[in-house]
Design an enzyme around this catalytic site. Structure first.
Site, PDB file in Angstrom:
ATOM      1  N   ASP A  52      -7.066  33.773  35.236  1.00  0.00           N
ATOM      2  CA  ASP A  52      -7.717  32.642  35.873  1.00  0.00           C
ATOM      3  C   ASP A  52      -8.981  33.207  36.528  1.00  0.00           C
ATOM      4  O   ASP A  52      -9.169  34.431  36.586  1.00  0.00           O
ATOM      5  CB  ASP A  52      -6.768  32.027  36.904  1.00  0.00           C
ATOM      6  CG  ASP A  52      -7.355  30.831  37.614  1.00  0.00           C
ATOM      7  OD1 ASP A  52      -8.164  30.111  36.997  1.00  0.00           O
ATOM      8  OD2 ASP A  52      -7.034  30.623  38.797  1.00  0.00           O
ATOM      9  N   ASP A  54     -10.836  31.597  39.777  1.00  0.00           N
ATOM     10  CA  ASP A  54     -10.849  31.455  41.239  1.00  0.00           C
ATOM     11  C   ASP A  54      -9.631  32.112  41.877  1.00  0.00           C
ATOM     12  O   ASP A  54      -8.493  31.841  41.502  1.00  0.00           O
ATOM     13  CB  ASP A  54     -10.897  29.973  41.626  1.00  0.00           C
ATOM     14  CG  ASP A  54     -12.175  29.306  41.144  1.00  0.00           C
ATOM     15  OD1 ASP A  54     -13.251  29.773  41.514  1.00  0.00           O
ATOM     16  OD2 ASP A  54     -12.081  28.316  40.385  1.00  0.00           O
TER      17      ASP A  54
END
Length: 502
Positions: A52, A54
């Protein structure tokens, strides 16, 4: 361990036990840069690494939470016609912790344990705690039935009255909910809690969906992105070892590109075999209908059908089933990292057999607290006291019962102390006194390994196998001295404990 039956509770009244225990226990400090295992996993078997963006590759400063709070608060005032007086409220950095539940209909924020029990003392209406008696009256006790809990992804939908806040971006949302509730109560304004929740949710959503947060971060990278998690070093190490790497994020490409250039460098895309943006997780893992779409560096969308996911190109949307078909990257040779236990990890481990790694930045702070002399002192005495109560409660004479009752009072006071060490309102992210939190339970179910940041991987080579600690079940006898306070501390009257409290 067996109780020495000739011992009477009154014999321990004046003994100063903790000082003799601390030298043994305090040596067992935990390294906050450790990778912790819930499930046995060898890096030797991992060929493909997914990420991912963030709070996995990019970490943000607290300034971002303040920014999100302020913008959402102003949206409530300007677009939802909420009172101007709300501008008096500012983001409170250490007020909430991740993993809390919010009762949408009662407007209560609380911490719930792995068995669906509310931790008394952690229920807040607005910015103020709700008395225990009132909580017990509202819920007919402390248990929250399964049908009232949040749904699989932590959302309050389909009749569920609880919303669980699982990602770090939710901290400003919890803050804002508490502040708006506080304002309405302080000014005796009658309001519908469900409307308030939906409006706050919509305002927070606008900060992301309308690109307000993205533009602010891009304009001031130094203020909002915490550079120092050694993301570049981790990615380079994987690349040099010949590992395949891919990125699946909900963020837009322009935002990710600028952030990765800041963190890694202009050549960051050379490290990744596949880059997918605006993926719409968790829908990406379940919805077979959305096809991939190629997008240029300048955001121009292509209309052509995707037959292959190519290195150097950018894709948006899509779905995991198509991803698996086009790449063949299936099963336990794939390891995916994310910070959201539900949206990033749950479906991958339950439905697709990928290995999963959770990024939990709060670990560093909590471990450092657990390594302090104050915490060790409290936990040592608390565990010893619990053992004394457990074994000495069998003595029913008045003198013994008086001593045991004093111990019980002292234990309750110490439990509150240990909670406050982590967070005055809600305590530890991982424990509700002695039980794991609901968050902790989901973490142990959906993440094979977890760590404070990706930089922890730099401490291990690619042949390393992570082993979960075999802690005895309640009906099992411990095999190793360190698994029992009684064995380690040479105190035969104290039973072993397989858990620590907050």
């Amino acid at each position: 361990m067996y109780v020495r039956k000739n011992i009477h509770p009154t014999q321990y009244c004046n003994q100063n036990l903790p000082e003799t225990l601390i030298p043994v226990i305090s040596k067992n400090s935990v390294n906050p840069n450790t990778v912790f295992a819930n499930n046995e996993m060898s890096l030797h078997d991992i060929e493909i690494y997914g990420f991912d963006y963030d709070y996995t590759l990019a970490f943000y400063s607290r300034h971002l939470h303040t920014l999100i709070f302020n913008i959402a608060r102003d949206i409530l005032i300007q677009e939802h016609r909420y009172p101007e007086g709300l501008r008096e409220y500012e983001y409170i950095p250490n007020f909430v912790v991740r993993g809390l539940h919010y009762d949408v209909q009662k407007a209560l924020l609380m911490k719930i344990d792995a068995f669906h029990y509310i931790q008394l003392g952690t229920v807040y209406r607005g910015l103020h705690p709700v008395p225990d008696k009132e909580v017990i009256a509202m819920y007919d006790g402390c248990h929250v039935p399964l049908e009232n809990m949040s749904d699989f992804y932590g959302k309050s939908s389909h009749g569920h009255t609880m919303k669980q806040f699982m990602d770090i971006f939710s901290l400003p949302e919890m803050n804002l909910l508490c502040c708006v509730n506080d304002y309405f109560m302080k000014h005796n304004i009658d309001y519908e809690p469900v409307h308030l929740y939906k409006d706050v949710k919509a305002a927070i959503g606008d900060v992301h969906v309308k690109g307000i947060m993205y533009r602010a971060v891009e304009a001031d990278m130094e203020n909002y992105i915490s550079y120092g998690e050694q993301t570049h070093a981790v990615l380079n190490k994987l690349y040099e070892d010949g590992k395949k790497m891919f990125l699946i994020t909900n963020s837009p490409f322009d935002f990710v590109d600028r952030g990765m250039i800041y963190i890694v460098g202009k050549d960051w895309r050379d490290l990744f075999d596949i880059v997918i943006v605006q993926a719409d997780k968790p829908g990406f893992f379940n919805d077979r209908r959305k096809p991939f779409r190629r997008v240029t560096d300048k955001g121009v969308l292509h209309w052509d059908r995707i037959h292959k996911l190519e290195k150097g190109k950018i894709y948006k949307q899509g779905n995991l089933y198509e991803f698996l078909r086009l790449t063949g990257w299936r099963g336990s040779k794939v390891l995916y990292f994310g910070d959201h236990i539900y949206s990033d990890l749950a479906d991958l481990t339950l439905k697709h057999g990928w290995r999963t790694g959770a990024i939990i930045p709060e670990l560093r702070k909590e471990i450092k607290i657990m390594n302090t002399e104050q915490y060790v002192h409290l936990m040592t005495w608390l565990q010893g006291l619990t053992g004394l109560i457990e074994h000495m409660q069998v003595h029913r004479d008045p003198a013994s019962q008086a001593v045991v009752q004093e111990w019980i009072k002292e234990r309750e006071a110490m439990r509150s102390q240990t909670k406050d060490i982590f967070n005055s309102q809600f305590g530890s992210l991982f424990r509700t006194y002695h039980n794991p939190t609901y968050f902790s339970r989901r973490l142990s179910r959906f993440a094979d390994i977890y760590m404070a940041s990706l930089s922890c991987l730099l401490n291990y080579d690619f042949q390393h196998t992570f082993f979960p600690r075999r802690t005895p079940l309640q009906h099992e006898s411990p095999f190793w001295p360190e698994q029992t306070s009684a064995g380690a501390l040479k105190m035969p009257f104290i039973p072993h404990r397989t858990t620590t409290e907050e």
